[in-house]
Structures are given as structure tokens and as C-alpha cells.
Design a protein around this motif. Structure first.
Motif, PDB file in Angstrom:
ATOM      1  N   ALA A 117      27.716 -18.655  34.354  1.00  0.00           N
ATOM      2  CA  ALA A 117      26.477 -17.850  34.597  1.00  0.00           C
ATOM      3  C   ALA A 117      26.783 -16.737  34.493  1.00  0.00           C
ATOM      4  O   ALA A 117      27.727 -16.070  35.250  1.00  0.00           O
ATOM      5  N   ALA A 118      25.904 -15.710  33.738  1.00  0.00           N
ATOM      6  CA  ALA A 118      26.094 -14.311  33.864  1.00  0.00           C
ATOM      7  C   ALA A 118      24.648 -13.761  34.280  1.00  0.00           C
ATOM      8  O   ALA A 118      23.830 -14.161  33.741  1.00  0.00           O
ATOM      9  N   ILE A 119      24.802 -12.910  35.367  1.00  0.00           N
ATOM     10  CA  ILE A 119      23.520 -12.241  35.946  1.00  0.00           C
ATOM     11  C   ILE A 119      23.449 -10.924  35.519  1.00  0.00           C
ATOM     12  O   ILE A 119      24.424 -10.096  35.351  1.00  0.00           O
ATOM     13  N   GLN A 120      22.205 -10.706  35.118  1.00  0.00           N
ATOM     14  CA  GLN A 120      21.765  -9.274  34.667  1.00  0.00           C
ATOM     15  C   GLN A 120      20.530  -8.772  35.517  1.00  0.00           C
ATOM     16  O   GLN A 120      19.545  -9.345  35.260  1.00  0.00           O
ATOM     17  N   GLY A 121      20.875  -7.875  36.671  1.00  0.00           N
ATOM     18  CA  GLY A 121      19.649  -7.777  37.473  1.00  0.00           C
ATOM     19  C   GLY A 121      18.745  -6.562  37.291  1.00  0.00           C
ATOM     20  O   GLY A 121      17.929  -6.523  37.729  1.00  0.00           O
ATOM     21  N   ASN A 122      19.244  -5.815  36.387  1.00  0.00           N
ATOM     22  CA  ASN A 122      18.611  -4.625  35.884  1.00  0.00           C
ATOM     23  C   ASN A 122      18.778  -3.431  37.029  1.00  0.00           C
ATOM     24  O   ASN A 122      19.251  -3.794  37.954  1.00  0.00           O
ATOM     25  N   VAL A 123      18.362  -2.330  36.646  1.00  0.00           N
ATOM     26  CA  VAL A 123      18.349  -1.013  37.452  1.00  0.00           C
ATOM     27  C   VAL A 123      16.891  -0.657  37.647  1.00  0.00           C
ATOM     28  O   VAL A 123      16.265  -0.289  36.996  1.00  0.00           O
ATOM     29  N   PRO A 124      16.897   0.247  38.707  1.00  0.00           N
ATOM     30  CA  PRO A 124      15.497   0.819  39.160  1.00  0.00           C
ATOM     31  C   PRO A 124      15.330   1.840  37.987  1.00  0.00           C
ATOM     32  O   PRO A 124      13.774   2.153  37.871  1.00  0.00           O
ATOM     33  N   ARG A 125      16.231   2.610  37.649  1.00  0.00           N
ATOM     34  CA  ARG A 125      15.732   3.763  36.566  1.00  0.00           C
ATOM     35  C   ARG A 125      17.185   3.860  35.888  1.00  0.00           C
ATOM     36  O   ARG A 125      18.233   3.572  35.989  1.00  0.00           O
ATOM     37  N   LEU A 126      16.768   4.631  34.608  1.00  0.00           N
ATOM     38  CA  LEU A 126      17.858   4.853  33.707  1.00  0.00           C
ATOM     39  C   LEU A 126      18.704   5.981  34.120  1.00  0.00           C
ATOM     40  O   LEU A 126      18.170   6.679  34.886  1.00  0.00           O
ATOM     41  N   GLY A 127      19.797   6.200  33.549  1.00  0.00           N
ATOM     42  CA  GLY A 127      20.585   7.310  33.727  1.00  0.00           C
ATOM     43  C   GLY A 127      21.480   7.410  34.709  1.00  0.00           C
ATOM     44  O   GLY A 127      21.854   6.747  35.369  1.00  0.00           O
ATOM     45  N   LEU A 128      21.879   8.774  35.084  1.00  0.00           N
ATOM     46  CA  LEU A 128      22.820   8.931  36.051  1.00  0.00           C
ATOM     47  C   LEU A 128      22.380   8.519  37.379  1.00  0.00           C
ATOM     48  O   LEU A 128      23.297   8.242  38.319  1.00  0.00           O
ATOM     49  N   ASP A 129      21.042   8.575  37.786  1.00  0.00           N
ATOM     50  CA  ASP A 129      20.384   8.022  39.090  1.00  0.00           C
ATOM     51  C   ASP A 129      20.282   6.347  39.020  1.00  0.00           C
ATOM     52  O   ASP A 129      19.259   6.069  39.658  1.00  0.00           O
ATOM     53  N   PHE A 130      20.948   5.785  38.170  1.00  0.00           N
ATOM     54  CA  PHE A 130      20.484   4.297  38.148  1.00  0.00           C
ATOM     55  C   PHE A 130      20.525   3.775  39.583  1.00  0.00           C
ATOM     56  O   PHE A 130      19.863   2.553  39.841  1.00  0.00           O
ATOM     57  N   ASN A 131      21.526   4.467  40.401  1.00  0.00           N
ATOM     58  CA  ASN A 131      21.597   3.684  41.721  1.00  0.00           C
ATOM     59  C   ASN A 131      21.322   4.705  42.960  1.00  0.00           C
ATOM     60  O   ASN A 131      21.800   4.664  44.014  1.00  0.00           O
ATOM     61  N   SER A 132      20.482   5.465  42.634  1.00  0.00           N
ATOM     62  CA  SER A 132      19.833   6.434  43.538  1.00  0.00           C
ATOM     63  C   SER A 132      18.896   5.898  44.559  1.00  0.00           C
ATOM     64  O   SER A 132      18.766   6.251  45.839  1.00  0.00           O
ATOM     65  N   GLN A 133      18.407   4.563  44.417  1.00  0.00           N
ATOM     66  CA  GLN A 133      17.703   3.793  45.739  1.00  0.00           C
ATOM     67  C   GLN A 133      18.570   2.748  46.116  1.00  0.00           C
ATOM     68  O   GLN A 133      19.173   2.012  45.473  1.00  0.00           O
ATOM     69  N   ARG A 134      19.104   3.167  47.514  1.00  0.00           N
ATOM     70  CA  ARG A 134      19.928   2.587  48.356  1.00  0.00           C
ATOM     71  C   ARG A 134      19.701   0.807  48.055  1.00  0.00           C
ATOM     72  O   ARG A 134      18.609   0.508  48.463  1.00  0.00           O
TER      73      ARG A 134
END
Length: 567
Positions: free
Chosen positions: A276-293
Motif C-alpha cells: 500500500a502507498a499512502i498519499q496524505g496530501n499537504v495543507p498548502r502548496l509551496g515552501l510552506d507545505f508543512n507550516s501547520q504543525r
């Protein structure tokens, strides 16, 4: 009989009957200088007519540079997401015409134009979030390698069987580009544009160097065939040497690809595995993809729990193991108990070993881009640290200098350090080879995992910072080539897509859309046979580099002999 008098100093020569005297009279006659409008117009027309060859000559100077630039554009168009792999053949034919018989300096300049036409559009994604300066600088620097190859191709173009040497020079340029500077940048190897092409089976013979050599050789051979035909029309004879070179340059790569077809197999040798391969997606595009902790982590955990619910309901098969993407945990699970708890809950729910991508921040030293093997009920049991970290992305060389051109370098406040161990995890009895994102572009990084026993490959990636650009499709094509090169299934889990499951023959059997939460579950064959490409390693590339070096040496020796003969 009277002798004729010779015209002496004081004598005049009589004019011949019927002709005007050519002597100079003592008194010049007054000549009318009046020009009629009709005469002026005729003179202007004559002047314009006389200027046409000069204008044509000036325009002709731009034909070869334009052809070189166009050849690079055609190479770019042969790459994914377009299924136009065959455009690489006229691209190399056009490049061969541009460089054939040129001086070395002209070859360098024409090669640079071809490199810009190819790499500027191919690498535009590198400036997706940081502006055009890094993109333009990277393309300008990488095009220098193509320029050097252009110089070499011009040098060997006067040799017998020049298409063979020219294709070798191209591969020599790719080999150098894959190693320097800062560990190299092999993105844009010709082989990576051939995932849908007829030459793909050659990847199993000698890896990306042999596959790329075959494409370049066939393209140069097509130009040689056209050149021989033109010679025949001009002279009425067919030169046997060039004719044989043209014919074999086209036929040998095609025949070799057909002969290599038996090496491409997706038959299971060690049974099968449900992955199984999981694609969870990100809250926003670009360099701030992980800005929401913890949002990226929560997304992947949620998709994994959804899969677990479907397995429990009987609508999906139970996976033997689960693969998350690179950076799927946006916070360090070793340093953050809440992150560890989220991962543990998802893994226990799906009841399968899971590979989790995370950024590990030790108290001292450099960051680590790490894949963690997380077992149900046991927690983390093994790790793999990315061995080839990306310059100017995961670490910043010459930081103080680069900062002058782009302040985004300070977003990488702490550099990543490379790992040293080959990544192979034992997941429920299956040996899974690990190549994290950027590593898929490097021949050695993938081959090492197979020689260490990998029966299946995975390329966990995070392409969220490159938006909806072509980058993710270019990288997916690399994984398809790697599947055929080593005869292994390849699973590509990506945070934001495109995720895919690829069989050993390069066929994509399942894929996701970009920026869409999703998961894939497939049964794939496991294989342990090593292809010739796996066993030979760098030897084919070294042999092709030797062919190039031999051609360049021969061309240099001929040039020296010709210079001595003239002097």
C-alpha cells in the motif's frame, strides 16, 4: 617593302578602323553628368539586387545556431509528461547537422545553445517558489556540460564512423554532469525521457548510459543517412564507409532493443507482496507545505486509518506493508511524543509494517532526512538516512555567496547531513530497497539497494514544494526506467502526488492525481534476478567514456598531423 613604323616616344598609335581611340587626348571632353529619374530607379534596383546575397549570407549565419537551439527544444519535448519520446531522434539528428564539420569554438557555442534550449524549459520547476534566479543559474551552468559535449562532437565529426564517437561524447558529458559539482545533477539524462520508448529494454543491458547512448547513436545515424543521400545526389556515387556507418548507427540500437526484450519480465520469482502507498496530501502548496504543525502527519495517518477500515470491511486486501512518503511526518517523532502516538495509532490500525518519512533533528549536528521502519506493537525498529542530500535544497553550499542572489537560502536554517548506510528494510519478509526522492536520479543510489538484496524498490518523495510543475512526472519516469534497469517493482509514495505502483517491466498499474488525498493497494511481483545492468554497474558507462576518449584522441592526432603537413 616598307617596314611599319613602331610607335615611339613621340609617335601616336593610330586607332584601328571602326574603333574609338583608346589614347588619352590632351583636352578632356566635357561629359554630361545629368541622371534621369529612370536611370536612378534602375540603379537603385541594381543596388537592391546586389544586396540580396549579402542579406542572405547574414541570415544564413543564424541557421545553424537556430537549428542547435531547436534540437534542445525537441529534446525537452521528448520528456514527460508528453509521450513524445521519439522526438529525441530528430533532436540528435538536427544537433548532428549543426555540429558536423564545425570548428571547436563553434561547436562549444552551438552546444551551449542546444543545452539552453533543452534545460531552460526542463528545469523551470526549480524556480517554482524561489524565483527565476536559481532556475536560470542552474540551467546556465548545466548547459556548459552540453556545450563541452558539442565541442567534442564537432571534433569527432570528421572521423570515420563519427556517430559512434559522437554518441560516446554525449554520454561522457552526462557522466560528468552526474558527478560535478556538489555531487552532480543527472536530471535530464536522455534515458529518463525514454520510459515509453522502444529503446527502454536496453536499460536492463547497461543502465541509463547504454539506453542514452542508443538514442543518441540512432539520432546521429539518421543525420548521417541524410548526408550520405545528399552526397549520392551530388556525385552519383555512394561512399561505402559513411553508408555503413549510417545504416549500422540506426539498425544496431533498434536491433539491440529488440534482442533485450527477454530481459524485461514481470514474472514473480520470489512470490508476490501486497503493498500500500499512502498519499496524505499537504495543507498548502509551496515552501510552506508543512507550516501547520502536524497537519501533514495527520493527513497521512488519516488515509492509513481509512485503508485499515476498508481492509476490515473486506473491500481492500490486507497489505503486507505500507509505504508513506518522504517528510510524511512534518515533525520529529523521536522528539515529539504526540507525533509518535499518531504514527503508532495508524500503524496498529492497519496491522502492517509501515515506512514513515521524517526530518530528524538531533540535539547537535546536522538534520537527517530519515525513513523509519515502524512495526505494529513495537514502534521504530530501523532507520535509513538519505545518502545524497540535495544541494541548495537540503543544504546550502557557499551560503554567504548564494545569499547575495536569493534570500530564500536562509529558509534552510540548518543543513541536512548525508547518511552512510545502504537502505534495505525487511518488511514482513520482503527486502525493500530505499531511494529517497532525489536519489532516484543517481545510478549508484538505486543499484546499491539491489546488490544488497532488495526484491522491491521504493522511492518515497515530497514534491509539494514544486507545485503542479512537470517535476513530479519527470521523477516518475525515472522510477519507470529504474524498474526495467533492475527488473524490480517500484513503489513511489509522494506527499502530494503523483504516487504510483510500477511493475518490473516499467508499466504503471496504479497511480494517483496530484494534490489529492488517496492511497493505492496492489499485489506486485518480487524478483531477485540481477540484470546485466545491475551486475555490470559502472562498467558500461566507463566503456562508452573510453570510446569518447578514443575518438577525441584520434581527432586531436589528425589535427596535429594536418598542422605539421601545412607547415
Amino acid at each position: 617593302m616598307a617596314r611599319p613604323r613602331k610607335a615611339g616616344r613621340g609617335a601616336r598609335a593610330r586607332p584601328l578602323p571602326g574603333r574609338a581611340s583608346t589614347g588619352t587626348p590632351r583636352t578632356l571632353r566635357k561629359v554630361s553628368t545629368t541622371i534621369t529619374p529612370e536611370a536612378a530607379g534602375a540603379a537603385d534596383d541594381a543596388s537592391a539586387t546586389d544586396d540580396r546575397p549579402r542579406r542572405f549570407a547574414r541570415a544564413a549565419r543564424f541557421v545553424r545556431p537556430g537549428a542547435a537551439l531547436l534540437s534542445g527544444v525537441l529534446l525537452y519535448l521528448s520528456f514527460p509528461p508528453r509521450p513524445l519520446w521519439w522526438l529525441a531522434l530528430p533532436a540528435f539528428a538536427l544537433l548532428g547537422w549543426s555540429l558536423y564539420g564545425r570548428r571547436l569554438r563553434a561547436g562549444f557555442g552551438l552546444g551551449y545553445l542546444a543545452g539552453l534550449g533543452f534545460l531552460l524549459p526542463l528545469l523551470v520547476w526549480t524556480g517554482e517558489e524561489v524565483g527565476p534566479v536559481p532556475w536560470l543559474a542552474l540551467a546556465a551552468i548545466e548547459a556548459l556540460f552540453v556545450a563541452a559535449a558539442g565541442l567534442g562532437i564537432a571534433a569527432v565529426s570528421r572521423l570515420p564512423w563519427w556517430p559512434v564517437f559522437a554518441a560516446g561524447v554525449w554520454i561522457l558529458g552526462e557522466a560528468a554532469r552526474a558527478r560535478v559539482p556538489f555531487g552532480g545533477f543527472p536530471w535530464g539524462k536522455i534515458a529518463f525521457g525514454q520510459a515509453d520508448g522502444v529503446f527502454l529494454p536496453l536499460a536492463a543491458v547497461g543502465g541509463t548510459p547504454v539506453l542514452g547512448f542508443a538514442v543518441a547513436l540512432c539520432g546521429f545515424g539518421l543525420y548521417e543517412a541524410v548526408r550520405v543521400f545528399r552526397l549520392h545526389r551530388a556525385t552519383g556515387t555512394v561512399p561505402r564507409g559513411p553508408l555503413a556507418a549510417a545504416a549500422l548507427s540506426v539498425l544496431v540500437p533498434v536491433t539491440g532493443a529488440v534482442a533485450a526484450l527477454p530481459l524485461v519480465s514481470d514474472a514473480p520469482e520470489d512470490g508476490t507482496a501486497t503493498v500500500a502507498a499512502i498519499q496524505g496530501n499537504v495543507p498548502r502548496l509551496g515552501l510552506d507545505f508543512n507550516s501547520q504543525r502536524r497537519q501533514v502527519l495527520d493527513n497521512h495517518a488519516a488515509r492509513t486509518r481509512e485503508l485499515a477500515a476498508e481492509v476490515k470491511a473486506g473491500t481492500k486486501p490486507q497489505p503486507d506493508f505500507v509505504l508513506w512518503p518522504e517528510n510524511s511526518s512534518d515533525i520529529d517523532p523521536y522528539a515529539n511524543p504526540d507525533a509518535a502516538a499518531v504514527i503508532e495509532g495508524a500503524v496498529d490500525a492497519v496491522k502492517a509494517p509501515t515506512v514513515v518519512g521524517a526530518v530528524i533533528a538531533p540535539p547537535t549536528g546536522k538534520l537527517r532526512n530519515t525513513l523509519i521502519q515502524w512495526e505494529p506493537g513495537r514502534g521504530p525498529v530501523a532507520t535509513y538516512d538519505k545518502r545524497h542530500v540535495q544541494p541548495f535544497g537540503e543544504y546550502i553550499p557557499m551560503r554567504s555567496v548564494v545569499r547575495l542572489f536569493n534570500s530564500n537560502v536562509d529558509r534552510v536554517a540548518r543543513d541536512f547531513g548525508p547518511g552512510t548506510e545502504v537502505g534495505v528494510f525487511d518488511l514482513a519478509g520482503t527486502k525493500v530497497g530505499l531511494a529517497t526522492c532525489y536519489e532516484a536520479a543517481f545510478d549508484w543510489a538505486v543499484r546499491d539497494t539491489v546488490t544488497h538484496g532488495a526484491q522491491l524498490l521504493t522511492v518515497p518523495s515530497n514534491n509539494a514544494t514544486f507545485g503542479r510543475s512537470e517535476m513530479t512526472y519527470q521523477q516518475l519516469a525515472m522510477s519507470r526506467v529504474r524498474a526495467v534497469e533492475h527488473s524490480r517493482s517500484v513503489v513511489v509514495p509522494v506527499t502530494s502526488g503523483v504516487s504510483a505502483i510500477i511493475r518490473p517491466d516499467g508499466e504503471i498499474v496504479s497511480r494517483t492525481a496530484m494534490f489529492t488525498p488517496d492511497y493505492l493497494v496492489e499485489e506486485v511481483p518480487l524478483r531477485s534476478t540481477r540484470t546485466p545492468a545491475t551486475r555490470l554497474g559502472t562498467l558500461p558507462e566507463a566503456l562508452l567514456a573510453a570510446v569518447a576518449a578514443g575518438g577525441l584522441g584520434w581527432a586531436a592526432a589528425r589535427a596535429v598531423r594536418a598542422r605539421r603537413a601545412r607547415s
